[in-house]
Design an enzyme around this catalytic site. Structure first.
Site, PDB file in Angstrom:
ATOM      1  CE  LYS A 118      39.338  20.843  53.055  1.00  0.00           C
ATOM      2  NZ  LYS A 118      40.654  21.421  52.951  1.00  0.00           N
ATOM      3  CE  LYS A 201      40.470  16.951  58.386  1.00  0.00           C
ATOM      4  NZ  LYS A 201      41.548  17.352  57.484  1.00  0.00           N
ATOM      5  CE  LYS A 204      45.603  24.352  58.792  1.00  0.00           C
ATOM      6  NZ  LYS A 204      45.307  23.497  57.622  1.00  0.00           N
TER       7      LYS A 204
HETATM    8  N1  AQP Z   1      42.396  15.919  62.390  1.00  0.00           N
HETATM    9  C1  AQP Z   1      43.548  15.517  61.871  1.00  0.00           C
HETATM   10  N2  AQP Z   1      44.155  14.406  62.341  1.00  0.00           N
HETATM   11  C2  AQP Z   1      45.351  13.983  61.834  1.00  0.00           C
HETATM   12  N3  AQP Z   1      45.984  14.629  60.836  1.00  0.00           N
HETATM   13  C3  AQP Z   1      45.409  15.742  60.340  1.00  0.00           C
HETATM   14  N4  AQP Z   1      45.780  16.609  59.383  1.00  0.00           N
HETATM   15  C4  AQP Z   1      44.848  17.584  59.263  1.00  0.00           C
HETATM   16  N5  AQP Z   1      43.870  17.377  60.139  1.00  0.00           N
HETATM   17  C5  AQP Z   1      44.179  16.244  60.824  1.00  0.00           C
HETATM   18  C6  AQP Z   1      46.999  16.478  58.604  1.00  0.00           C
HETATM   19  O1  AQP Z   1      47.650  17.731  58.604  1.00  0.00           O
HETATM   20  C7  AQP Z   1      48.301  17.899  57.337  1.00  0.00           C
HETATM   21  C8  AQP Z   1      47.962  19.216  56.759  1.00  0.00           C
HETATM   22  O2  AQP Z   1      46.605  19.351  56.459  1.00  0.00           O
HETATM   23  P1  AQP Z   1      46.151  20.620  55.610  1.00  0.00           P
HETATM   24  O3  AQP Z   1      46.168  21.836  56.419  1.00  0.00           O
HETATM   25  O4  AQP Z   1      46.923  20.727  54.364  1.00  0.00           O
HETATM   26  O5  AQP Z   1      44.716  20.287  55.171  1.00  0.00           O
HETATM   27  P2  AQP Z   1      43.555  19.590  55.877  1.00  0.00           P
HETATM   28  O6  AQP Z   1      43.819  18.128  55.981  1.00  0.00           O
HETATM   29  O7  AQP Z   1      42.352  19.977  55.105  1.00  0.00           O
HETATM   30  O8  AQP Z   1      43.590  20.224  57.334  1.00  0.00           O
HETATM   31  P3  AQP Z   1      42.496  21.004  58.048  1.00  0.00           P
HETATM   32  O9  AQP Z   1      43.001  21.354  59.411  1.00  0.00           O
HETATM   33  O10 AQP Z   1      41.214  20.254  57.994  1.00  0.00           O
HETATM   34  O11 AQP Z   1      42.430  22.325  57.204  1.00  0.00           O
HETATM   35  P4  AQP Z   1      41.212  23.013  56.515  1.00  0.00           P
HETATM   36  O12 AQP Z   1      40.224  23.209  57.618  1.00  0.00           O
HETATM   37  O13 AQP Z   1      41.739  24.295  55.963  1.00  0.00           O
HETATM   38  O14 AQP Z   1      40.709  22.093  55.460  1.00  0.00           O
HETATM   39  C9  AQP Z   1      47.905  16.718  56.462  1.00  0.00           C
HETATM   40  O15 AQP Z   1      48.942  15.771  56.495  1.00  0.00           O
HETATM   41  C10 AQP Z   1      46.690  16.193  57.137  1.00  0.00           C
HETATM   42  O16 AQP Z   1      46.524  14.800  56.913  1.00  0.00           O
END
Ligand code: AQP
Length: 338
Positions: A118, A201, A204
């Site tokens: 990140k 991955k 969002k």
């Molecule tokens: N691509 C993914 N596949 C499976 N699980 C996922 N999770 C996130 N992306 C995937 C799971 O969703 C939960 C919440 O994640 P988060 O929002 O707290 O943070 P993150 O993992 O950083 O998700 P994002 O979508 O990638 O958010 P941003 O872009 O803001 O960093 C977790 O259980 C995660 O494993």
């Protein structure tokens, strides 16, 4: 090893840092709903304190927090069966987070791959919160003495750190107070990948909207994104081994399996030999049939933000019945005068 008996309790959270994606749904929320029906107390959280580790426009943060709560409820999380909260309304998370900042070691934190991903090349300019985030995440979990945490594959390292922090606290203070929490990483889609790049991955915050399916996308947008998803020119294999070197194909098959509650083997039995031109419309129809009712219900819930706020306030007061005594005992163990 822990000898204390802990109540079977599930905690997990999602950041209100944007709209929910299919990755969040399949990797996390779908499992949250299942565990609510099992033999656990369940607490689910919009982790707004984590979201601000990178810049959030205040009005967007408010809207995203309510929309995430709507997404949880529309997906099947019942405020009658689970405690639903936003993290900042339960101050014990941040209070225990500080104690854990003093337990976690710099060397441990520097190994966290999500910070490296990140912060990227600009690590000197990243917030201190982004670096310390996993210690607060450990507090989110352990302030409930949670025994199980359903998450996607990307959170595995943070859950190992949570166990390290619990073990070091217990060891340093000579207590058996915090449990060794079990990660629950299960199903066909524990790591949903970007539709544009099978090595990344689905996220969002990816600048490309075409890389992800948002839970609020309409049927046309979902069909278009799946039609345009990157693939290779070959037909789908009939055996799982045939997906080994084909990340984009594997991703679409995993999504199909997870959405239809089937195994990848079972799906390949049916679609093996098909070209993507045939498979993609099947996947799009399936995704629309599963996601459309959720997004319709989310929109309905978002019409009444006061009701969402009421649910989160009630959740916060239920949560504090659990967190306040655990924090109080932690302070006593540490030696704080109360
Ligand atoms: N691509 C993914 N596949 C499976 N699980 C996922 N999770 C996130 N992306 C995937 C799971 O969703 C939960 C919440 O994640 P988060 O929002 O707290 O943070 P993150 O993992 O950083 O998700 P994002 O979508 O990638 O958010 P941003 O872009 O803001 O960093 C977790 O259980 C995660 O494993």
């Amino acid at each position: 090893m822990s000898e204390q008996k802990f109540t079977p309790r599930v905690f997990s959270g999602i950041q209100p840092s944007g709209g929910l994606t299919l990755g969040n749904y399949l990797g996390a929320i779908k499992r949250f709903v299942q565990m609510q029906e099992e033999d656990f107390e369940t607490i689910y959280c919009m982790v707004d304190l984590h979201a601000i580790t990178v810049w959030q426009d205040p009005a967007d943060l408010t809207r995203n927090t309510r929309e995430l709560a709507a997404g949880f409820i529309a997906s099947g999380i019942s405020p009658e069966k689970s405690i639903l909260i936003n993290q900042s309304q339960v101050p014990e998370h941040a209070q225990l987070g500080w104690i854990f900042n003093c337990v976690a070691r710099m060397g441990w934190m520097k190994r966290m791959t999500q910070f490296k991903d990140k912060a990227g090349k600009n690590a000197e300019n990243a917030s201190l919160g982004l670096f310390g985030y996993p210690a607060l995440m450990a507090a989110d979990i352990l302030v409930y003495h949670a025994t199980h945490v359903p998450v996607g594959e990307d959170q595995k390292q943070h859950l190992e750190l949570t166990r390290d922090i619990a073990a070091k606290f217990n060891h340093d203070y000579g207590v058996d107070f915090f449990p060794m929490t079990e990660p629950v990483i299960e199903g066909a889609a524990t790591r949903v990948m970007s539709l544009r790049d099978g090595s990344k991955k689905m996220s969002k915050s990816d600048p490309s909207d075409a890389s992800r399916i948002n839970m609020t996308d309409d049927a046309d947008a979902i069909a278009k994104k799946i039609r345009k998803a990157k693939t290779d020119p070959d037909a789908l294999p009939s055996e799982v081994e045939g997906l080994a070197e084909r990340p984009e194909a594997r991703n679409l098959v995993n999504i199909f399996a997870a959405l239809s509650d089937r195994t990848v083997e079972d799906v390949l039995n049916e679609v093996g030999g098909q070209q993507f031109g045939t498979f993609k419309p099947l996947l799009a129809d399936l995704a629309v049939s599963k996601l459309a009712p959720i997004s319709t219900e989310m929109a309905r819930l978002m019409d009444d933000p006061a009701e969402i706020d009421r649910i989160l306030a009630k959740g916060a007061s239920q949560a504090r019945e659990i967190t306040a005594p655990i924090l109080k005992r932690t302070y006593e163990i540490v030696g704080m005068v109360g």
